[in-house]
Design a protein around this motif. Sequence first.
Motif, PDB file in Angstrom:
ATOM      1  N   PRO A 287      13.393 -43.161  87.620  1.00 55.60           N
ATOM      2  CA  PRO A 287      13.335 -43.969  88.843  1.00 55.60           C
ATOM      3  C   PRO A 287      13.391 -43.071  90.074  1.00 55.60           C
TER       4      PRO A 287
ATOM      5  N   TYR B  30      18.385 -45.013  93.163  1.00 58.25           N
ATOM      6  CA  TYR B  30      19.481 -45.741  92.533  1.00 58.25           C
ATOM      7  C   TYR B  30      20.404 -46.224  93.643  1.00 58.25           C
TER       8      TYR B  30
ATOM      9  N   LYS C  18      15.652 -45.233  77.048  1.00 60.39           N
ATOM     10  CA  LYS C  18      14.784 -45.442  78.197  1.00 60.39           C
ATOM     11  C   LYS C  18      15.454 -44.941  79.473  1.00 60.39           C
TER      12      LYS C  18
ATOM     13  N   THR D  72      16.430 -45.360  82.937  1.00 62.64           N
ATOM     14  CA  THR D  72      16.620 -46.448  83.880  1.00 62.64           C
ATOM     15  C   THR D  72      17.626 -46.034  84.951  1.00 62.64           C
ATOM     16  N   LYS D  73      17.778 -46.889  85.966  1.00 63.00           N
ATOM     17  CA  LYS D  73      18.788 -46.640  86.992  1.00 63.00           C
ATOM     18  C   LYS D  73      20.182 -46.642  86.376  1.00 63.00           C
ATOM     19  N   ASP D  74      20.379 -47.475  85.358  1.00 62.68           N
ATOM     20  CA  ASP D  74      21.682 -47.516  84.687  1.00 62.68           C
ATOM     21  C   ASP D  74      22.005 -46.207  83.985  1.00 62.68           C
TER      22      ASP D  74
END
Length: 439
Positions: free
Chosen positions: A146, A149, A309, A311-313
């Motif tokens: 990404p 964030y 994956k 991700t922002k998390d």
Amino acid sequence: MKKLEELLSSSKRINLIVTISIIVVALIITVIVGIDIKSFSEYEPYFYEGNATEIQKLSEYSPRIEGTAGDCDIYVIKGPDALNKDPKDCPSILLLGGTHPNEPAGQIAAVTILENLVVHDDTIVYVIVEANRSAYTHSHPQEASPFYYTLETKSGALRTFKFGSRATNTNEQWPNPDVYTHPSGQQLSTNDTRNLNRAYPGKIDGTYTEQIAYGITELIRQNDIKITIDFHEASPEYNNINSIVYHNYANKIASDAFMELDFAGISIAINVSPETLHGLTHRELGDHTNTFAFLCETSNAAQGKIRGKFTKDLITYYEPDKFYEAAKEVTEAWKKGEEGALQLLYGYATTIDERVARQVATSVAIVGAYNMSIDKSGSSFEHSSQERIAHLLDCGKINFELNLDNELIGVGTEKNSQLEDLYYLFIDEGVGYFLHDPE
């Protein structure tokens, strides 16, 4: 025969239409991606500057980068008694965040300190939150990471930060040589030519990345900054994780900081900088300036390869990654001596709150250890000349506090529990709680 010619002609038309369609779709995708990348490169995150006495530009120390993407801000926060003094005669510290923009806790640690700092006496604190600002203008290719964030502040507002690349943008420095030859003569991989933490002490007329490194080195040298702490992260698979790496001149300070953190229940390792590994802050800044140089590492899942994956998390780790959690179980089994288990991780994947808590607590412990040496008449400054020790003693202690939710966390060593309080304050509340709302 005529029918065959008609079929071939029809087939050619279909192929032409398909080819043109593919080209049009590719052009549309290129334009959309280009707009996204341009928007990302131009986006300016909000940093609260209200605590800064002055804001300098890195180009004041490395003139050739003036006006370019890498010309970052230097926030200078002075105690009241430092306003009319030569910075060289003041106790001072430089906090470096954003050397590698894919190591977010390093930047957020610097931002959190900047936005909550109360500086006393003649202390001067220098804070850089985008050390390689150029690397914040693009993303790492083929990682599908990404661009941004967010962290939630106390009021519920969202602060948006950029997740950039590890390396200087090729817009500023290209092409990469097959082998990067550091000014020391050391040869490194091609990728390291744009890695700021392989470019120190830098060169005024070197590569663009070396010019950035030169500016930071000159900032330290010209102001005689007493301590430099470079905030970093690494993948959980990296064997030098959750650690302080220090220049050998700072051995006693690092040892005392380690003990203070250990007393507070914060597990950390300490490692001396290899004398033959050039280009890194903890080696070159200690060799080429009088600063006591340290680098802090925390465990960042977004840099690892075991992950799922992107991700922002994964960046904040507020939502655990199932693969890293499975690797943790295997590593725990290895620690227990279970047959067939492997040590997959050297530091467990954890939230940005814990990582920032560790970085900030470590910096407070380092300053506390430095101040202890001042109390002991400089007995910890083993490498220094008597003249240098006398100068450090004359400058005195570094004196600042962090005003966190009306709790003042100082850098003294009287209360070891303060470090534990600081550490768990970030974990319990979340680092976003201590950030200002965007304006």
